[in-house]
Design a protein around this motif. Structure first.
Motif, PDB file in Angstrom:
ATOM      1  N   GLN A 330      79.343  56.534  73.243  1.00 47.73           N
ATOM      2  CA  GLN A 330      78.492  57.175  72.248  1.00 47.73           C
ATOM      3  C   GLN A 330      79.338  58.151  71.434  1.00 47.73           C
ATOM      4  N   PHE A 331      79.137  58.124  70.114  1.00 42.06           N
ATOM      5  CA  PHE A 331      79.987  58.898  69.224  1.00 42.06           C
ATOM      6  C   PHE A 331      79.179  59.476  68.067  1.00 42.06           C
ATOM      7  N   GLU A 332      79.739  60.522  67.468  1.00 38.91           N
ATOM      8  CA  GLU A 332      79.324  60.877  66.116  1.00 38.91           C
ATOM      9  C   GLU A 332      80.306  60.208  65.167  1.00 38.91           C
ATOM     10  N   THR A 334      81.114  58.923  60.845  1.00 38.91           N
ATOM     11  CA  THR A 334      80.788  58.800  59.427  1.00 38.91           C
ATOM     12  C   THR A 334      80.681  57.318  59.104  1.00 38.91           C
ATOM     13  N   PHE A 362      72.784  52.428  65.595  1.00 39.23           N
ATOM     14  CA  PHE A 362      72.966  53.767  65.027  1.00 39.23           C
ATOM     15  C   PHE A 362      71.668  54.544  65.129  1.00 39.23           C
ATOM     16  N   LYS A 366      72.126  61.952  60.494  1.00 39.04           N
ATOM     17  CA  LYS A 366      71.991  63.406  60.534  1.00 39.04           C
ATOM     18  C   LYS A 366      71.915  63.951  59.113  1.00 39.04           C
ATOM     19  N   VAL A 389      76.434  60.614  58.103  1.00 46.79           N
ATOM     20  CA  VAL A 389      76.891  60.858  59.471  1.00 46.79           C
ATOM     21  C   VAL A 389      75.747  60.529  60.414  1.00 46.79           C
ATOM     22  N   ALA A 390      76.037  59.738  61.444  1.00 51.00           N
ATOM     23  CA  ALA A 390      75.009  59.325  62.405  1.00 51.00           C
ATOM     24  C   ALA A 390      75.658  59.131  63.771  1.00 51.00           C
ATOM     25  N   ASN A 391      74.832  59.113  64.796  1.00 48.56           N
ATOM     26  CA  ASN A 391      75.325  58.804  66.134  1.00 48.56           C
ATOM     27  C   ASN A 391      75.420  57.293  66.308  1.00 48.56           C
ATOM     28  N   THR A 393      75.938  54.233  69.155  1.00 50.32           N
ATOM     29  CA  THR A 393      75.864  53.875  70.573  1.00 50.32           C
ATOM     30  C   THR A 393      76.371  52.451  70.750  1.00 50.32           C
ATOM     31  N   HIS A 429      84.305  60.480  64.835  1.00 46.93           N
ATOM     32  CA  HIS A 429      84.637  61.908  64.876  1.00 46.93           C
ATOM     33  C   HIS A 429      84.992  62.333  66.293  1.00 46.93           C
ATOM     34  N   LEU A 432      80.231  61.804  72.114  1.00 42.81           N
ATOM     35  CA  LEU A 432      79.141  62.703  72.451  1.00 42.81           C
ATOM     36  C   LEU A 432      79.260  63.098  73.918  1.00 42.81           C
TER      37      LEU A 432
END
Length: 634
Positions: A330-332, A334, A362, A366, A389-391, A393, A429, A432
Motif C-alpha cells: 500500500q502506497f501514497e 501521484t 486506487f 486526496k 494524489v491517491a492511495n 493498494t 511517494h 503507508l
C-alpha cells in the motif's frame, strides 16, 4: 586523427564517440510553439542528416510544407500522416544526434492536451526539458501543465526557449516579460535551474550560434548550452537494484538471473538480498555476451549468478544486502490519468512496476492539482489528463524505492484489465504505515469449523441485471427455498444496503464502484462465516463483479445474469424510475444514461421472459445441488 581533423580509422572514431557523454532531453510546450521545427533544425545544423534524408525533406517540404520554398524542418519529426495533414505532433518522436562535445537523444512530444499521455512518456527518461513558448502568446495552460509534469518526473533543469521572436520584432521587452512570468511559476514548482534563450527555430537564430538580431542577449545559444550543461547524478552511487527479467537456464549446470541494473553497482563477492523473499546470497559471476565482468553499473544489462541455489523468479529484485529496497503493498502515489474513461476508486486495475504486474486499486483522490494555480482541489475521480494524489493498494507486496530516490524503482503504469490499454502512469511517494502494521489475526474457530457445523458449503449467489429485471423477487424465493432445506443464508438487497452500509453514496460511476466494493467485502466475511450469501444488485460493471469474485475462493462465487430486456423493465417500472430517467430527472440511471455491461460468461443465465420467478429460483437451487453446495435431504 589527421591534420584535417578527421579520424584515420573507424575504430578510433568509435572509441571517441563512446567517450562522449549522453544527454537525454525533451522538447515540450503548447501546440504550434515550434518544437518539431526546432529539433529538425538542430539535426540539420549538427549535420545529423544524410543526403537521402535531405532529399526526402525537400520533397516533403514541397508537398506538406507551409514556408514556400524553404525547408520545413518539422517534417523530419512529424512522421505520421495525421501529423503532416494537421501540422501537429501526436506521437513521441525520438532522434539521436552527435556533436563534437556530446551525444544526444531528444524526444519531440505533442503539445495538444489530449496527447498529454504521450508527453509524459518522453519526459520519464529525460535529464533536461526544453520548454518552448510562442513569443506572441506567452505562457499558456499547456506550458504550465508540461512544466508541472516535468517537475513531477524529477527533471530539474529547464531551458525556456522563447521562440518566434522574429514575429515580435526581436523585442527584448517581450522576452524578459515571458522570462519573469515563467521563473515565478517555476519557483512554485521548486525549479531553480532555468536558462532562458530567445530564438527563432525557423530561421535558426540562437540555435547553434549567437544571433546578430538579439544583440541585447549575452547568453549561450541553445546548442552551446546543451553541449555544456552539467546533468549530474550518478545512479551508480546508490544501492544495487536489479529487477529479474529472465531466469537464464541454458542447461542444468547454469542458473543466472538476467536484467538491467536500475541503481548502484555490483561486483563478484558482493552480498545481495532478494526481495520479496528476503533470502540472501553472494554474487559469484557477472556474465555478459562478451565475457565476465569485474564490475557492472547502473544502466548495464547483465546476468548474475549466485553462490547459493535459491528460488528467484521474474519480477524479484536483487538488492544490496545492507541497503535493500522497501517492501509494501500500500502506497501514497501521484497518478497521471491518460484514458477517456475516468479513474474510478475501488475499481480493479493492473499495475506494472518494473518486471512485475499486479492487481491494484486506487482510493478516492486526496486531491487533484490545478496546473494553472497549483491549487489542491477535492475530487472523487481522476478525469483524462488529470493529475492527483491517491492511495494505491496492490494484491501483494512488491519491492520499491520512492520515485524521488530511484525513478525506475518508483514508477509504474496502470493497465485496464479488459482492454489491456495503458490508462495511467504514477510515481510512488512512500509506503503507508498500515501496510506494515496491520496483520491478519488468526482465530481458533475458522471457516472449515463453521462449514462442518452448518452442514453445507458457503458461496455467493450474485444476481445481476437491470433495475426491474426481477432480481429481488427471485432472490427472496431462493432464500425461502434454501431456508426450507435447512441452509444458513443471508440476503443482501441493493435497496436495503442503500439505507445503511452505503447510505452516503450516490449513483455516479465512482459511487457504484464503491458500493459494490463494500458489498463484496461484506459478502466475503459472510462466506468466511459459512453462509450462502444471496445478493441482488444491478452491479453494472464487469470489472466490479470480477472484483467481488476475486474476494472469495475459486468456486465460491456464482454469477447469475437475470436477463430481462430493457423494453420490458421500462414497461414494468414499478418505482417509476425509468420514466424519471427518460425525463432527465434521474441522472446516471443504468440502461438509460449509464451503461450496463452484460456478463460475458455467467454461471447461470436466467431469461425471465421464458420462465417464472419460481422457476428461475428453482434453477438456482438446482445449480447449488449439482455443485454439491447443498443436499436436498439437508
Amino acid at each position: 586523427m589527421n591534420a584535417e581533423g578527421r579520424f584515420e580509422d573507424v575504430e578510433a572514431y568509435l572509441i571517441a564517440q563512446q567517450a562522449k557523454g549522453l544527454l537525454r532531453f525533451i522538447t515540450c510546450g503548447s501546440v504550434d510553439d515550434g518544437k518539431s521545427t526546432l529539433i529538425g533544425r538542430l539535426l540539420h545544423e549538427s549535420k545529423a542528416l544524410f543526403d537521402d534524408q535531405l532529399a526526402a525533406l525537400e520533397g516533403d517540404s514541397r508537398k506538406f510544407g507551409t514556408q514556400g520554398d524553404e525547408l520545413d524542418f518539422a517534417l523530419l519529426l512529424d512522421g505520421l500522416g495525421a501529423e503532416r495533414e494537421q501540422g501537429i505532433t501526436i506521437d513521441v518522436a525520438y532522434r539521436f544526434f552527435v556533436t563534437e562535445k556530446r551525444k544526444f537523444i531528444v524526444a519531440d512530444t505533442p503539445g495538444h492536451e489530449q496527447y498529454t499521455r504521450n508527453m509524459i512518456t518522453g519526459a520519464s527518461t529525460a535529464d533536461l526539458a526544453v520548454i518552448l513558448v510562442d513569443a506572441r502568446k506567452g505562457l499558456l495552460t499547456q506550458t504550465r501543465r508540461h512544466s508541472y509534469l516535468v517537475s513531477l518526473v524529477g527533471i530539474r533543469r529547464i531551458v525556456l526557449a522563447v521562440n518566434k521572436l522574429d514575429l515580435v520584432d526581436w523585442s527584448q521587452e517581450v522576452f524578459e516579460s515571458i522570462e519573469r512570468d515563467y521563473r515565478a511559476f517555476a519557483a512554485q514548482l521548486g525549479i531553480e535551474d532555468v536558462v532562458a534563450i530567445p530564438l527563432s527555430a525557423l530561421r535558426g537564430d540562437n540555435l547553434s550560434s549567437p544571433s546578430a538580431r538579439t544583440p541585447w542577449y549575452r547568453g549561450p545559444s541553445l546548442l552551446q548550452h546543451l553541449e555544456t550543461v552539467d546533468v549530474g547524478g550518478d545512479d551508480a552511487s546508490g544501492p544495487l537494484r536489479l529487477p529479474v527479467q529472465w531466469v537464464n537456464r541454458p542447461d542444468l549446470d547454469f542458473r543466472g538471473y538476467s536484467g538491467r541494473i536500475l541503481g548502484g553497482r555490483v561486483r563478484p563477492g558482493d552480498a545481495v538480498r532478494v526481495l520479496p523473499s528476503g533470502r540472501t546470497s553472494t554474487v559469484a559471476r557477472i556474465v555478459t555476451f562478451d565475457g565476465d565482468l569485474a564490475e557492472a553499473r547502473s544502466g548495464q544489462s547483465v546476468t548474475l549468478t549466485l553462490t547459493d541455489d535459491i528460488d528467484i523468479s521474474r519480477g524479484d529484485v536483487i538488492c544490496a544486502a545492507g541497503d535493500p529496497a522497501g517492501l509494501a503493498d500500500q502506497f501514497e502515489a501521484t497518478l497521471v490519468w491518460m484514458a477517456d474513461a475516468p479513474m474510478l476508486p475501488g475499481r480493479p486495475y493492473l499495475v506494472k512496476l518494473g518486471a512485475t504486474t499486479l492487481g491494484a486499486s486506487f482510493g478516492q483522490p486526496k486531491y487533484v492539482v490545478d496546473v494553472n494555480s497549483l491549487e489542491h482541489l477535492a475530487a472523487k475521480t481522476l478525469e483524462l489528463n488529470g493529475i492527483g494524489v491517491a492511495n494505491l493498494t496492490l494484491d501483494r507486496a512488491v519491492a520499491f524505492d520512492p520515485y524521488a530516490s530511484n525513478r525506475d524503482m518508483g514508477s509504474f503504469i496502470v493497465i485496464d484489465r479488459y482492454t489491456n490499454q495503458t490508462v495511467g502512469a504514477g510515481l510512488l511517494h512512500f509506503a503507508l504505515r498500515r501496510s506494515q502494521n496491520i496483520h491478519w489475526q488468526a482465530v481458533e474457530v475458522d471457516k472449515q469449523a463453521r462449514i462442518r457445523q452448518n452442514g453445507h458449503s458457503p458461496c455467493v449467489l450474485w444476481l445481476t441485471g437491470l433495475s426491474g429485471s426481477g432480481k429481488s423477487t427471485i432472490a427472496n424465493i431462493v432464500e425461502r427455498q434454501l431456508h426450507a432445506l435447512g441452509a444458513r443464508t443471508y440476503l443482501l438487497d441493493g435497496d436495503n444496503v442503500r439505507h445503511g452500509l452505503s447510505k452516503d453514496l450516490g449513483f455516479t460511476d465512482a459511487d457504484r464502484v464503491e458500493n459494490i466494493r463494500r458489498i463484496g467485502e461484506v459478502a466475503r466475511l459472510m462466506v468466511d462465516a459459512g453462509l450462502i450469501v444471496i445478493t441482488a444488485f444491478i452491479s453494472p460493471f464487469r470489472s466490479e463483479r470480477q472484483l467481488a469474485r476475486g474476494m472469495v475462493e475459486d468456486g465460491e462465487f456464482i454469477e447469475i445474469f437475470v436477463d430481462t430486456p430493457l423494453a420490458v423493465v421500462e414497461q414494468r417500472d414499478p418505482k417509476g424510475l425509468y420514466k424519471k430517467a427518460r425525463r432527465g430527472e434521474l441522472k446516471n440511471f443504468t440502461g438509460i444514461d449509464s451503461p450496463y455491461e452484460v456478463p460475458a460468461a455467467p454461471e447461470l443465465h436466467l431469461r425471465t421472459m421464458e420462465q417464472s420467478p419460481e422457476e428461475s429460483a428453482s434453477a438456482i437451487v438446482d445449480l447449488l445441488v449439482r455443485r454439491g453446495v447443498i443436499r436436498r435431504s439437508h
